[in-house]
Design a protein around this motif. Structure first.
Motif, PDB file in Angstrom:
ATOM      1  N   ARG A 127       0.891  -1.197  -0.024  1.00  0.00           N
ATOM      2  CA  ARG A 127       0.075   0.056  -0.099  1.00  0.00           C
ATOM      3  C   ARG A 127       0.747   1.198  -0.014  1.00  0.00           C
ATOM      4  NH1 ARG A 127      -3.775  -0.633   5.041  1.00  0.00           N
ATOM      5  NH2 ARG A 127      -5.211   0.939   3.899  1.00  0.00           N
ATOM      6  N   ASN A 128       0.137   2.275  -0.617  1.00  0.00           N
ATOM      7  CA  ASN A 128       1.093   3.645  -0.569  1.00  0.00           C
ATOM      8  C   ASN A 128       1.344   4.163   1.080  1.00  0.00           C
ATOM      9  OD1 ASN A 128       0.974   3.506  -3.306  1.00  0.00           O
ATOM     10  ND2 ASN A 128      -0.953   4.575  -3.434  1.00  0.00           N
ATOM     11  N   LEU A 129       2.563   4.638   1.239  1.00  0.00           N
ATOM     12  CA  LEU A 129       2.757   5.043   2.506  1.00  0.00           C
ATOM     13  C   LEU A 129       3.250   6.390   2.631  1.00  0.00           C
ATOM     14  CD1 LEU A 129       3.184   3.766   5.492  1.00  0.00           C
ATOM     15  CD2 LEU A 129       5.481   3.160   4.744  1.00  0.00           C
ATOM     16  N   LEU A 130       2.962   7.296   3.421  1.00  0.00           N
ATOM     17  CA  LEU A 130       3.476   8.524   3.682  1.00  0.00           C
ATOM     18  C   LEU A 130       4.000   8.895   5.069  1.00  0.00           C
ATOM     19  CD1 LEU A 130       3.716  11.426   2.331  1.00  0.00           C
ATOM     20  CD2 LEU A 130       1.393  12.035   3.319  1.00  0.00           C
ATOM     21  N   LEU A 131       5.241   9.426   5.172  1.00  0.00           N
ATOM     22  CA  LEU A 131       5.670   9.651   6.248  1.00  0.00           C
ATOM     23  C   LEU A 131       5.999  11.000   6.485  1.00  0.00           C
ATOM     24  CD1 LEU A 131       9.089   7.289   5.748  1.00  0.00           C
ATOM     25  CD2 LEU A 131       6.954   6.576   6.882  1.00  0.00           C
ATOM     26  N   LEU A 132       5.507  11.461   8.029  1.00  0.00           N
ATOM     27  CA  LEU A 132       5.481  12.932   8.299  1.00  0.00           C
ATOM     28  C   LEU A 132       6.373  12.766   9.364  1.00  0.00           C
ATOM     29  CD1 LEU A 132       1.423  13.550   8.063  1.00  0.00           C
ATOM     30  CD2 LEU A 132       3.430  14.151   6.221  1.00  0.00           C
ATOM     31  N   GLY A 133       6.830  14.101   9.762  1.00  0.00           N
ATOM     32  CA  GLY A 133       7.865  14.339  10.720  1.00  0.00           C
ATOM     33  C   GLY A 133       8.592  15.833  10.887  1.00  0.00           C
ATOM     34  N   ARG A 134       8.883  16.209  11.919  1.00  0.00           N
ATOM     35  CA  ARG A 134       9.887  17.669  11.937  1.00  0.00           C
ATOM     36  C   ARG A 134      11.308  17.094  11.447  1.00  0.00           C
ATOM     37  NH1 ARG A 134      10.002  15.412  16.816  1.00  0.00           N
ATOM     38  NH2 ARG A 134      11.914  15.311  17.809  1.00  0.00           N
ATOM     39  N   PRO A 135      11.835  18.271  10.876  1.00  0.00           N
ATOM     40  CA  PRO A 135      13.257  17.941  10.547  1.00  0.00           C
ATOM     41  C   PRO A 135      13.998  17.352  11.352  1.00  0.00           C
ATOM     42  CG  PRO A 135      12.540  20.288   9.759  1.00  0.00           C
ATOM     43  CD  PRO A 135      11.535  19.618  10.677  1.00  0.00           C
ATOM     44  N   GLY A 136      14.969  16.133  10.903  1.00  0.00           N
ATOM     45  CA  GLY A 136      15.882  15.633  11.870  1.00  0.00           C
ATOM     46  C   GLY A 136      15.396  14.410  12.709  1.00  0.00           C
ATOM     47  N   VAL A 137      13.870  14.202  12.338  1.00  0.00           N
ATOM     48  CA  VAL A 137      13.446  12.984  13.173  1.00  0.00           C
ATOM     49  C   VAL A 137      13.905  11.595  12.520  1.00  0.00           C
ATOM     50  CG1 VAL A 137      11.289  12.692  12.062  1.00  0.00           C
ATOM     51  CG2 VAL A 137      11.417  12.443  14.399  1.00  0.00           C
TER      52      VAL A 137
END
Length: 564
Positions: A127-137
């Motif tokens: 399945r299509n996967l999107l990663l979110l997070g602040r810079p440097g994580v």
């Protein structure tokens, strides 16, 4: 190799590009803790670590030192980024108004195996996967490992679209960290979306890995890739799912958002204002992962459902995953009560939509005297506190002329607050509205009220879950009115049938042809209570006309609101 250990971080090559006066200072630092080296003209150089900052020298950085570093790295591109040949390190430049480099950030790049153990089942799902997070994580580090696992462990044809050479490293030969995945470089940052489409059309991949989707064109290209049946794994700008929903440029990645105006019947069915915010379409990404830190994530397995809950102000939920001591710990997703779907049918056992939350009810006054509201609450046997902002409330009390304020509607819809509209700003009107909200009937035994409410709520649950009609026990007129209010809040219909003293309500699923309606009398609408406390009213607040500022009631939270 143990999870979370560097495969080939080329740390010595990063140290080698620094001025000789800084190289020994950097070598003395804990290698695993180093994130980046910062060199700004006229300031002492610093090393940024996972836990703090270390000064590398007391001498300020000179222009010669900056140029010496630039001479040892690749060409700085249009995005002001460069790299070191066949490494994952990134060198970012800061320029002055004349275009001269006045600052450098040398970021350490590492290929670390085992970083996606928390997400491996999601990657293998196709399945299509999107990663979110602040810079440097650690988004790019995980993305690099995803490319390697897809290509080497799962044997898929993988294409990496590498805009700034962060995933596959600088130079024409990709870094071993991406395994057998192929890499397409992007000549200019504004061409990333073209290269994404080119990768699909020319190279027949089974999976595409993209870093930092940040423009509308790239979001449209991502949708095109998803619609062609290619697995897409990407990162995007934003810390949480809510950030993405509120970003008009990227909201299409999670289905998009639109404002719609409902008909009177549909608004009544949903129990909302006529203007609501809804998801526009199917999300591009099936799964969204919020990266809390390097070792903890929150997974939304159903992006569409999570966005729908967010827009209705419900608890978004999400599955918490944490990696510790080589093991992955999973905390099951929070149990979420779905909004009632069209037609009014919900799973058996779902709480009634009008059910109060635990603790004191939070009430906000919008264009209504807060002092009067607090005075009335002191006289009523209810657990409630007054808060200063509708965004923090479960109930918003406002004047009838202000109930359709666009900003008030948006604030109420966002948190799922109920809006109570009164004709004028008086203690009598406030008291009457609160009595109805809290099921308080003067002159009626509280035990009888409790029994009537319990009878209605039990029947409402059965009608919602089984789709049948149910009669209630006979009640006096005022209790029937209370029961009817609960029925309407839960998007059902009811009529009174029979003659006193056995007259009672019958509850029907919404949309049922009510054959009994012909003998239903409007007696459940009580006559207005006398204004027996006009002396408590605010004499300056009887005007119900429009105000100069529609948002005058959206005042800042009061200092004592923290107690709520």
């Amino acid at each position: 190799m143990a999870p979370g250990t560097p495969a080939n971080n080329d740390f010595a090559l990063l140290v080698a590009v620094l001025p000789p006066s800084l190289q020994e200072a950097v070598r003395q630092l804990p290698e695993a803790e180093l994130l980046e080296v910062v060199m700004d003209l006229g300031r002492p150089p610093e090393a940024r670590l996972v836990h703090g900052v270390a000064r590398l020298s007391e001498a300020p950085v000179t222009q010669e030192a900056l140029q010496a570093v630039l001479a040892h790295v690749g060409e700085v591109g249009g995005d002001n980024r460069a790299g070191i040949e066949r490494t994952l390190h990134r060198v970012s430049a800061i320029r002055n108004r004349q275009g001269r480099v006045v600052g450098l950030t040398l970021r350490v790049g590492r290929a670390i195996q085992g970083t996606i153990d928390m997400l491996r089942d999601l990657v293998e799902s196709g399945r299509n996967l999107l990663l979110l997070g602040r810079p440097g994580v650690g988004k790019t580090t995980k993305l690099r490992e995803v490319a390697r696992v897809l290509a080497d462990a799962l044997g898929k044809r993988v294409m990496v679209v590498d805009t700034s050479n962060e995933i596959g490293g600088d130079g024409d030969i990709p870094h071993p960290g991406i395994g057998g995945a192929r890499r397409m470089q992007v000549s200019r940052p504004d061409r990333q979306h073209d290269v994404m489409i080119e990768a699909v059309e020319n190279h027949m991949p089974e999976a595409i890995v993209v870093d930092e989707i940040g423009t509308a064109a790239e979001a449209a290209a991502a949708r095109t890739i998803a619609e062609r049946g290619v697995q897409l794994v990407a990162t995007a700008h934003g810390n949480t799912l809510e950030n993405l929903v509120l970003n008009p440029t990227l909201s299409d990645l999670v289905g998009g958002v639109q404002t719609v105006t409902l008909s009177d019947d549909e608004a009544r069915r949903r129990g909302t204002q006529k203007t609501v915010t809804e998801r526009k379409g199917t999300p591009t990404f099936d799964i969204v992962v919020e990266m809390v830190n390097r070792d903890e994530v929150r997974v939304h397995r159903d992006t569409g459902g999570a966005v729908d809950r967010l827009l209705t102000g419900a608890e978004v939920g999400g599955e918490k995953r944490r990696q510790q001591d080589g093991a992955v710990h999973v905390e099951a997703a929070l149990e979420v009560v779905e909004a009632t779907p069209p037609g009014g049918r919900v799973p058996k056992g779902t709480p009634a939509l009008g059910a109060p939350r635990p603790g004191p009810t939070r009430i906000a006054a919008h264009a209504v005297s807060r002092e009067l509201l607090e005075r009335v609450l002191r006289d009523l046997p209810v657990e409630a506190v007054v808060v200063g902002r509708p965004e923090n409330a479960e109930v918003v009390l406002t004047l009838r002329s202000r109930a359709n304020s666009p900003r008030l509607r948006r604030a109420a819809e966002r948190v799922g607050a109920r809006v109570l509209a009164i004709k004028r700003n008086s203690a009598t009107e406030i008291r009457r509205a609160l009595r109805m909200e809290f099921h308080l009937l003067e002159g009626v035994d509280p035990a009888d009220v409790h029994a009537a409410v319990a009878d209605a709520e039990e029947a409402i649950q059965r009608v919602l879950s089984e789709g049948i009609s149910l009669p209630l026990a006979p009640r006096p007129s005022r209790l029937r009115k209370l029961q009817h209010t609960l029925v309407v809040k839960n998007h059902l219909e009811a009529v009174s049938v029979g003659s006193e003293p056995v007259r009672h309500l019958v509850i029907y699923p919404l949309g049922t042809v009510l054959t009994e309606a012909s003998d239903a009398a409007p007696e459940y609408v009580d006559a207005p209570e006398p204004d027996d406390d006009l002396e408590d009213d605010d004499p300056s607040a009887v005007d119900d006309g429009p105000a100069d500022d529609e948002d005058a009631g959206l005042e800042a939270a009061s200092p004592d609101e923290g107690a709520s």
